[in-house]
Scaffold this motif. Structure first.
Motif, short mmCIF file in Angstrom:
data_model
loop_
_atom_site.label_atom_id
_atom_site.label_comp_id
_atom_site.label_asym_id
_atom_site.label_seq_id
_atom_site.Cartn_x
_atom_site.Cartn_y
_atom_site.Cartn_z
N UNK A 89 3.46 -2.01 -2.50
CA UNK A 89 2.13 -1.53 -2.87
C UNK A 89 1.27 -2.68 -3.40
N UNK A 90 1.83 -3.47 -4.32
CA UNK A 90 1.08 -4.59 -4.90
C UNK A 90 0.66 -5.57 -3.82
N UNK A 91 1.57 -5.89 -2.91
CA UNK A 91 1.25 -6.84 -1.83
C UNK A 91 0.17 -6.30 -0.90
N UNK A 92 0.28 -5.04 -0.52
CA UNK A 92 -0.72 -4.44 0.36
C UNK A 92 -2.08 -4.35 -0.32
N UNK A 96 -5.37 -6.11 1.09
CA UNK A 96 -6.51 -5.26 1.46
C UNK A 96 -7.78 -5.59 0.68
N UNK A 97 -7.63 -5.79 -0.66
CA UNK A 97 -8.80 -5.96 -1.52
C UNK A 97 -9.00 -7.39 -2.01
N UNK A 98 -8.03 -8.26 -1.76
CA UNK A 98 -8.17 -9.66 -2.16
C UNK A 98 -7.94 -9.93 -3.64
#
Length: 159
Positions: A89-92, A96-98
């Motif tokens: 989740x943290x990586x995605x 996604x949001x930078x």
């Protein structure tokens, strides 16, 4: 469309007592048929079709719904997967949001990095299911996997 009542020109009553216990999660689209008895502390999977007796402390899924595991086994399964899912989740989120997700976005994972004296951010999550006092007691004995949020994030972002 053929209707039983239309074919035989008579309406037959079909009422049966259905019981759903306490602390039951019913997944989206699940059907609990009349006459079923769902025990306490049960998870019914999405789109399951329940008929008959559902045991306490269990997880059911499928059509027809069958017991797939005990609630204790499900807890162990979730515990085993929690850290890898939090990391993903943290990586995605960062992809996604930078940016790194703020703590408030990790409402399902705060037990990994929060101590019992530092849960103000997650007060709403702790009260969501109406068991705030029990959750706070769990936090008193729970040892998080990480000392703080920064350590958790470092773990998540390293290769």
């Amino acid at each position: 469309m053929v209707s039983f009542e239309k074919k035989y020109n008579y309406i037959y009553g079909n009422q049966r007592k259905t019981k759903i216990g306490n602390n039951v999660f019913i997944g989206w689209g699940a059907t609990i048929l009349g006459g079923s008895h769902v025990g306490n502390n049960v998870i019914i999977g999405a789109n399951a079709v329940v008929s008959g007796i559902v045991e306490d402390n269990s997880v059911y899924a499928g059509n027809p719904a069958k017991k797939i595991m005990s609630l204790a086994d499900f807890k162990a399964k979730r515990e085993k997967r929690q850290l890898s899912e939090a990391k993903a989740y943290v990586r995605e989120y960062k992809l996604r949001f930078g940016v790194i997700p703020p703590e408030s976005k990790l409402t399902e994972y705060f037990f990994l990095f929060k101590k019992n004296d530092d849960v103000k951010t997650f007060h709403e999550m702790l009260t969501l299911m109406g068991n705030y006092e029990n959750s706070v007691k769990e936090l008193e004995v729970h040892k998080p996997a990480f000392n703080n949020y920064e350590e958790f994030i470092d773990y998540c972002l390293k290769d």
